[in-house]
Each structure stands twice: as C-alpha cells, then as structure tokens.
Scaffold this motif. Structure first.
Motif, PDB file in Angstrom:
ATOM      1  N   GLY A 100       0.811  -1.205   0.000  1.00  0.00           N
ATOM      2  CA  GLY A 100       0.000   0.000   0.000  1.00  0.00           C
ATOM      3  C   GLY A 100       0.848   1.260   0.000  1.00  0.00           C
ATOM      4  N   ASP A 101       0.282   2.357   0.502  1.00  0.00           N
ATOM      5  CA  ASP A 101       1.042   3.594   0.587  1.00  0.00           C
ATOM      6  C   ASP A 101       1.788   3.650   1.923  1.00  0.00           C
ATOM      7  N   TRP A 102       2.474   4.755   2.153  1.00  0.00           N
ATOM      8  CA  TRP A 102       3.293   4.877   3.359  1.00  0.00           C
ATOM      9  C   TRP A 102       2.442   4.824   4.624  1.00  0.00           C
ATOM     10  N   ALA A 103       1.273   5.457   4.588  1.00  0.00           N
ATOM     11  CA  ALA A 103       0.384   5.447   5.751  1.00  0.00           C
ATOM     12  C   ALA A 103      -0.069   4.026   6.064  1.00  0.00           C
ATOM     13  N   PHE A 104      -0.399   3.264   5.044  1.00  0.00           N
ATOM     14  CA  PHE A 104      -0.833   1.876   5.227  1.00  0.00           C
ATOM     15  C   PHE A 104       0.283   1.053   5.865  1.00  0.00           C
ATOM     16  N   THR A 105       1.490   1.182   5.345  1.00  0.00           N
ATOM     17  CA  THR A 105       2.627   0.399   5.852  1.00  0.00           C
ATOM     18  C   THR A 105       2.928   0.726   7.301  1.00  0.00           C
ATOM     19  N   LEU A 106       2.991   2.009   7.647  1.00  0.00           N
ATOM     20  CA  LEU A 106       3.350   2.390   9.009  1.00  0.00           C
ATOM     21  C   LEU A 106       2.239   2.097  10.005  1.00  0.00           C
ATOM     22  N   LEU A 107       0.984   2.226   9.581  1.00  0.00           N
ATOM     23  CA  LEU A 107      -0.117   1.888  10.488  1.00  0.00           C
ATOM     24  C   LEU A 107      -0.147   0.388  10.726  1.00  0.00           C
ATOM     25  N   ARG A 108       0.012  -0.397   9.669  1.00  0.00           N
ATOM     26  CA  ARG A 108       0.038  -1.849   9.849  1.00  0.00           C
ATOM     27  C   ARG A 108       1.159  -2.255  10.785  1.00  0.00           C
ATOM     28  N   GLN A 109       2.327  -1.666  10.600  1.00  0.00           N
ATOM     29  CA  GLN A 109       3.452  -2.020  11.456  1.00  0.00           C
ATOM     30  C   GLN A 109       3.185  -1.619  12.904  1.00  0.00           C
ATOM     31  N   PHE A 110       2.538  -0.478  13.115  1.00  0.00           N
ATOM     32  CA  PHE A 110       2.183  -0.058  14.472  1.00  0.00           C
ATOM     33  C   PHE A 110       1.243  -1.055  15.128  1.00  0.00           C
TER      34      PHE A 110
END
Length: 259
Positions: A100-110
């Motif tokens: 996905g986009d950067w927001a998707f990646t960082l939220l998933r990782q969180f």
C-alpha cells in the motif's frame, strides 16, 4: 517447567507448540518481506534506512521462532521459509496484504508492533525456558519498533488533511483483520493452561485499549467491527504470488548454499 518437562507433556502439546512457533515466524517473515518492498522507495532516506533495519529485525525474529521449532522437531528453518506453499503458512491476513502507501505500511506495522510487544511481555513468564529466554533477546528491539511506528502514526494522523485521510483509509481496511492475530490455534488452549503460552483473550484485552487510545488521540476513528470466527488457515489471494516472488531463488536452485 524445563525443556525436558515440555517434551514430557505429550505429543499433543508438543504439536501445538510447533504450530504456534510456526505462526509466530510466519507473521514476522511475511511482514518483513512486505516491508522490504519499500527499500529504495521510502519517502526520505532516513526512513529508508530505518525501515530496512526494522525488516532485518523481523526477519531475525522469524529465524528465532523457527529455530525453537527445530529444537522440537528437527525441521530446517530455511526449508520451512522457502519450501512451503501458501496453504501451509499460518500467518495472519493482516501481514499478507500488499504494501500500500506509506500510511498503510506504518499503520500496519504499528498495529503489529503493539500486538507483538504485548505478546512478548506476557511470554517472558513462560514456563518453557527456551521460549522465555528467546523473548528476552527480542523484546528490546520491539520496544524500539513500537516507539518508531507510534510516532509515525501520530505524525500522519495529526499532519495534513491528506495524510489523515490516507491513515484513516488504512485503518478502515486493517482494523477488522486485527482479531485474527489473537485467534486460538489448535491445541493452544492446552499450552495456555500449562503456562507455556499467554492467553490470547487476555492479550487482546491489553492490546485493544492500548492502540485505540493512541489512534483516537491521533484524530482517527475506529471502525465498527462485527463478530467473526477466525482461522489462520484462511489466507488472502495476495499470499501465493508474494511467496512465488520471495521463494523464487530458493526454488530455482534448492541445492544452493552460502559460500
């Protein structure tokens, strides 16, 4: 309970522990591969390096769990990582989805980091000594992971209207999948009763308010999620093609070894 004790508990609990270690490793392995797709493409160089380091940590954690499994059944961690098909994996759907986009990646990782840190914190008390010792090696890295992704979610949620919109869209897609992280595996309840593993239900009760408070504090709205029965045998259509790419070299020459 010592390592000898767990082996003496019987084949059912031993099989259940092997399955749990496999699921833990699969989550780490698949998520690390998804995040590795950002290397060279992150929005800023500093984050490119930071995410690459995080990917290496998660891959190392997968190796820890598969090595613990190897102590129980003599399996080969490399063969498990690169020789199984999608139907044999026990990762959660959350980690399978495209980057996905950067927001998707960082939220998933969180969301995953928070789950993992809660799990590791409880697993430190495991009566299975090899597991509790492994947790001590991993938990410090996960604290840094959560600290990093927590700040990114805050930055995105409270940033521009565009960043908040993208983060909310990611939350709408990811939040309904999170309960699968806490789904009981076959035989896991017996391991919980024996003190080998923490209770998934108890962990969910810790995780949910922890992440909800932060997400709401970042201006995000939690989606309404209906009750659903989860199994880690169910995968998305994205897992098989991802594995084909991840396992390409190993399958092309199974006899290859490091010089």
């Amino acid at each position: 309970m010592t390592q000898t004790d767990i082996l003496q508990l019987g084949s059912e609990l031993r099989t259940a522990l092997i399955l749990k270690l496999t699921a833990l490793a699969d989550d780490e392995l698949i998520l690390s591969h998804r995040n590795s797709e950002w290397v060279g493409h992150a929005p800023i160089l500093e984050e490119d390096i930071a995410l690459a380091n995080l990917v290496q940590d998660e891959l190392g954690h997968a190796q820890v769990w598969l090595s613990l499994r190897a102590e129980l059944d003599g399996s080969d961690p490399d063969a498990l990582a690169y020789g199984r098909g999608a139907g044999e994996y026990r990762c959660a759907q959350l980690v399978e989805l495209p980057r996905g986009d950067w927001a998707f990646t960082l939220l998933r990782q969180f969301l995953f980091d928070a789950y993992e840190l809660v799990w590791l914190g409880a697993a430190r008390e495991s009566t299975y000594t090899p597991l509790s010792q492994a947790v001590q090696k991993i938990i410090r890295e996960e604290r840094f992971h959560l600290q990093h992704t927590r700040l990114w979610v805050e930055r995105l949620g409270l940033g521009t209207e565009e960043s908040r919109r993208r983060t909310q869209n990611a939350l709408n897609e990811l939040w309904p999948l999170c309960p699968q992280l806490f789904a009981l595996l076959p035989g896991e309840d017996g391991l919980v009763k024996a003190g080998v593993l923490p209770s998934p239900e108890s962990l969910f009760g810790q995780w949910q308010p922890l992440v909800a408070a932060h997400l709401e504090g970042c201006g995000l709205t939690l989606p309404t999620v209906g009750a659903r029965e989860w199994s880690r045998e169910r995968h998305t259509e994205h897992l098989a093609p991802m594995l084909a790419e991840m396992q390409e070299v190993a399958r092309w020459d199974p006899s290859a070894s490091e010089w």
